[in-house]
Design an enzyme around this catalytic site. Structure first.
Site, PDB file in Angstrom:
ATOM      1  N   HIS A  60       6.472  -1.328  -4.964  1.00  0.00           N
ATOM      2  CA  HIS A  60       5.147  -1.572  -4.349  1.00  0.00           C
ATOM      3  C   HIS A  60       4.199  -0.425  -4.695  1.00  0.00           C
ATOM      4  O   HIS A  60       4.340   0.686  -4.192  1.00  0.00           O
ATOM      5  CB  HIS A  60       5.286  -1.703  -2.831  1.00  0.00           C
ATOM      6  CG  HIS A  60       4.030  -2.181  -2.166  1.00  0.00           C
ATOM      7  ND1 HIS A  60       3.982  -3.339  -1.415  1.00  0.00           N
ATOM      8  CD2 HIS A  60       2.774  -1.676  -2.131  1.00  0.00           C
ATOM      9  CE1 HIS A  60       2.753  -3.519  -0.952  1.00  0.00           C
ATOM     10  NE2 HIS A  60       2.003  -2.520  -1.371  1.00  0.00           N
ATOM     11  N   HIS A  62      -0.120   0.498  -6.059  1.00  0.00           N
ATOM     12  CA  HIS A  62      -1.493   0.038  -6.339  1.00  0.00           C
ATOM     13  C   HIS A  62      -2.042   0.895  -7.465  1.00  0.00           C
ATOM     14  O   HIS A  62      -2.598   1.975  -7.232  1.00  0.00           O
ATOM     15  CB  HIS A  62      -2.374   0.160  -5.098  1.00  0.00           C
ATOM     16  CG  HIS A  62      -2.000  -0.787  -4.002  1.00  0.00           C
ATOM     17  ND1 HIS A  62      -2.670  -1.969  -3.779  1.00  0.00           N
ATOM     18  CD2 HIS A  62      -1.002  -0.736  -3.092  1.00  0.00           C
ATOM     19  CE1 HIS A  62      -2.106  -2.610  -2.758  1.00  0.00           C
ATOM     20  NE2 HIS A  62      -1.086  -1.878  -2.322  1.00  0.00           N
ATOM     21  N   GLN A 155      -7.523  -8.042  -1.743  1.00  0.00           N
ATOM     22  CA  GLN A 155      -7.564  -6.963  -0.754  1.00  0.00           C
ATOM     23  C   GLN A 155      -8.467  -7.283   0.443  1.00  0.00           C
ATOM     24  O   GLN A 155      -8.173  -6.902   1.571  1.00  0.00           O
ATOM     25  CB  GLN A 155      -8.066  -5.671  -1.433  1.00  0.00           C
ATOM     26  CG  GLN A 155      -8.302  -4.504  -0.504  1.00  0.00           C
ATOM     27  CD  GLN A 155      -7.023  -3.859  -0.004  1.00  0.00           C
ATOM     28  OE1 GLN A 155      -6.346  -3.159  -0.730  1.00  0.00           O
ATOM     29  NE2 GLN A 155      -6.674  -4.118   1.253  1.00  0.00           N
ATOM     30  N   HIS A 213       1.375  -8.615   1.505  1.00  0.00           N
ATOM     31  CA  HIS A 213       1.152  -7.538   2.476  1.00  0.00           C
ATOM     32  C   HIS A 213       1.170  -8.219   3.842  1.00  0.00           C
ATOM     33  O   HIS A 213       0.263  -8.989   4.158  1.00  0.00           O
ATOM     34  CB  HIS A 213      -0.212  -6.880   2.264  1.00  0.00           C
ATOM     35  CG  HIS A 213      -0.266  -5.912   1.134  1.00  0.00           C
ATOM     36  ND1 HIS A 213      -0.089  -6.275  -0.167  1.00  0.00           N
ATOM     37  CD2 HIS A 213      -0.500  -4.563   1.132  1.00  0.00           C
ATOM     38  CE1 HIS A 213      -0.205  -5.199  -0.937  1.00  0.00           C
ATOM     39  NE2 HIS A 213      -0.450  -4.139  -0.179  1.00  0.00           N
ATOM     40  N   GLU A 216       0.800  -5.427   8.340  1.00  0.00           N
ATOM     41  CA  GLU A 216       0.691  -3.967   8.204  1.00  0.00           C
ATOM     42  C   GLU A 216      -0.286  -3.457   9.266  1.00  0.00           C
ATOM     43  O   GLU A 216      -1.426  -3.086   8.983  1.00  0.00           O
ATOM     44  CB  GLU A 216       0.212  -3.571   6.802  1.00  0.00           C
ATOM     45  CG  GLU A 216       0.315  -2.057   6.571  1.00  0.00           C
ATOM     46  CD  GLU A 216      -0.281  -1.614   5.244  1.00  0.00           C
ATOM     47  OE1 GLU A 216      -0.894  -2.430   4.552  1.00  0.00           O
ATOM     48  OE2 GLU A 216      -0.127  -0.416   4.913  1.00  0.00           O
ATOM     49  N   ASP A 312       3.801   2.936  -2.894  1.00  0.00           N
ATOM     50  CA  ASP A 312       2.590   2.250  -2.447  1.00  0.00           C
ATOM     51  C   ASP A 312       1.326   2.868  -3.040  1.00  0.00           C
ATOM     52  O   ASP A 312       0.710   2.290  -3.908  1.00  0.00           O
ATOM     53  CB  ASP A 312       2.519   2.218  -0.914  1.00  0.00           C
ATOM     54  CG  ASP A 312       1.512   1.199  -0.379  1.00  0.00           C
ATOM     55  OD1 ASP A 312       0.790   0.608  -1.198  1.00  0.00           O
ATOM     56  OD2 ASP A 312       1.462   1.006   0.839  1.00  0.00           O
TER      57      ASP A 312
END
Ligand SMILES: [Zn+2]
Length: 420
Positions: A60, A62, A155, A213, A216, A312
């Site tokens: 995971h 970005h 996002q 996701h 979270e 992440d």
């Protein structure tokens, strides 16, 4: 004659035992493993009984936001939501070159530290799809040394704008490997539920993996994991599905969590926890006692579910730190999840290696076994515990049969007087 011969290895085998062996490589593949291999090679390395392991798997990441910490401003509250706002400002200035340069720098940083498989989310909320285009080019450019999976990730929410749903589908058309989502950030609970259904529909239409996701947030009422579980059971997609974060699971009451755990065991979905970032992002609205903001990693593992750890973020609006080192991730993970028994420590190492390979659905090409692509790393360590305890140096990285990177382990010089 072999192309590459590694002598005196302590090999972490697929059954997790350690064997003292030589390893030979020919034409990019592992051609022989035995206690002593006769013969010569174009390149021979003496491994000096260091640990040889399959490479780390980053499940995971970005890449599109990596290395932007402080741009255009610092995340003062430290929350997920301020991070999203800052990224919304920063992404107005994305260019292909900007994204590519930061992505490649991050991947090189990770690869030199032993990461050879990466799943990166990419924000597809912007009509230009600049970040996606950049990462598709990077995936091609790096494929001789790192396997990069790309998740089409809205996002700002699947229904954040009237165009986003179309953009996610366009990203799949262009070649994204995985469908993503963020149901806990949709405007309403109903939108969140609908987004999960739509993600599964797209995954089936385009024959792609799923990585959502999910929950979270510290809100114990955020319960999209049960929707993901239901969709996974009904669709039969099971191990092709991953639920990332699921931090609200750490806040659910035990009666609900116990019921949910039973459903999850039927799903065989993968879980990805991100301990570095979630220990800093979550719990921000708590006074005291302050929650740890991480999913029930130990319990999921004990129930036989596949759990991996991700880094992440690397120096971005959500997490200003990180050097792309997966041993740092495992080290934080075992602290936050209190996995300090020896089997639990070993499990944390598995969560940055083979469990991640299972999550990425790359098991067929993963592992140090005869016939498989020669992807392996040499650590300045004796075993998994030692590697995590000292965050050992990755001395050699072999990618697809070729030496990709070499790092010297630090050797301190002692100038003080002897004690005895
Ligand atoms: Zn993420």
């Amino acid at each position: 004659m072999y192309d590459l011969l590694l002598r005196h290895c302590r090999l972490l085998q697929t059954d997790q035992t350690i064997a003292e062996v030589d390893i030979a490589v020919e034409q990019g593949k592992i051609s022989a493993i035995a206690p002593h291999l006769p013969g010569n090679a174009k390149i021979t390395l003496d491994i000096h009984k260091h640990l040889v392991s399959p490479p780390f798997v980053e499940s995971h990441l970005h890449l599109d936001s990596a290395l932007t910490a402080g741009e255009p401003r610092w995340n003062q509250s430290g929350t997920l939501f301020e991070g999203i706002e800052i990224w919304r400002e920063r992404k107005q200035n994305l260019s292909l070159e900007d994204v590519k340069q930061r992505a490649i720098a991050t991947l090189k940083q990770q690869a030199t530290q032993g990461v050879l498989f990466v799943r990166s989310h990419v924000d597809v909320s912007e009509a230009s799809l600049t970040a996606l285009q950049a990462l598709l080019e990077i995936r091609e450019a790096v494929k001789s040394w790192i396997t990069l999976q790309i998740v089409a990730f809205p996002q700002d929410g699947f229904y954040g704008s009237s165009q986003t749903e179309i953009l996610v589908e366009k990203a799949l058309d262009l070649g994204a490997d995985v469908v993503g989502g963020i149901p806990h950030y949709e405007l309403t609970r109903e939108d969140g539920v609908n987004s999960v259904h739509q993600i599964f529909a797209l995954a089936q239409k385009y024959d792609r993996l799923i990585d959502i996701h999910c929950d979270e947030i510290d809100d114990e009422q955020s319960r999209f994991l049960e929707v993901v579980a239901a969709c996974a059971i009904r669709s039969g997609l099971g191990s092709r599905v991953s639920a990332s974060h699921t931090t609200a699971f750490g806040s659910y009451n035990n009666a609900y969590a116990t019921k949910l755990m039973g459903f999850l065991q039927r799903t065989q979905i993968n879980f990805i926890a991100n301990p570095l970032i979630n220990i800093t992002l979550q719990g921000r609205t708590d006074t005291y006692p302050k929650r740890r903001g991480i999913t029930r990693v130990k319990e999921l593992w004990q129930q036989g579910l596949n759990v991996s750890f991700g880094h992440d973020c690397v120096q971005d609006p959500w997490y200003s730190f990180g050097r792309g080192n997966m041993l740092d991730v495992a080290f934080m993970g075992l602290h936050v999840c209190q996995m300090t028994g020896i089997a639990e420590i070993d499990a944390c190492y598995d969560m940055i290696t083979r469990n991640g390979a299972k999550t990425l659905n790359v098991e067929a090409e993963y592992g140090v076994e005869i016939g498989k692509p020669a992807n392996l790393i040499v650590l300045d360590a004796k075993d998994r515990y030692d590697a995590i305890c000292r965050r050992s140096t990755v001395c050699y990285v072999i990618a697809q049969g070729k030496l990709l990177a070499r790092t010297e382990a630090p050797r301190p010089h002692w100038y003080g007087t002897a004690v005895c």
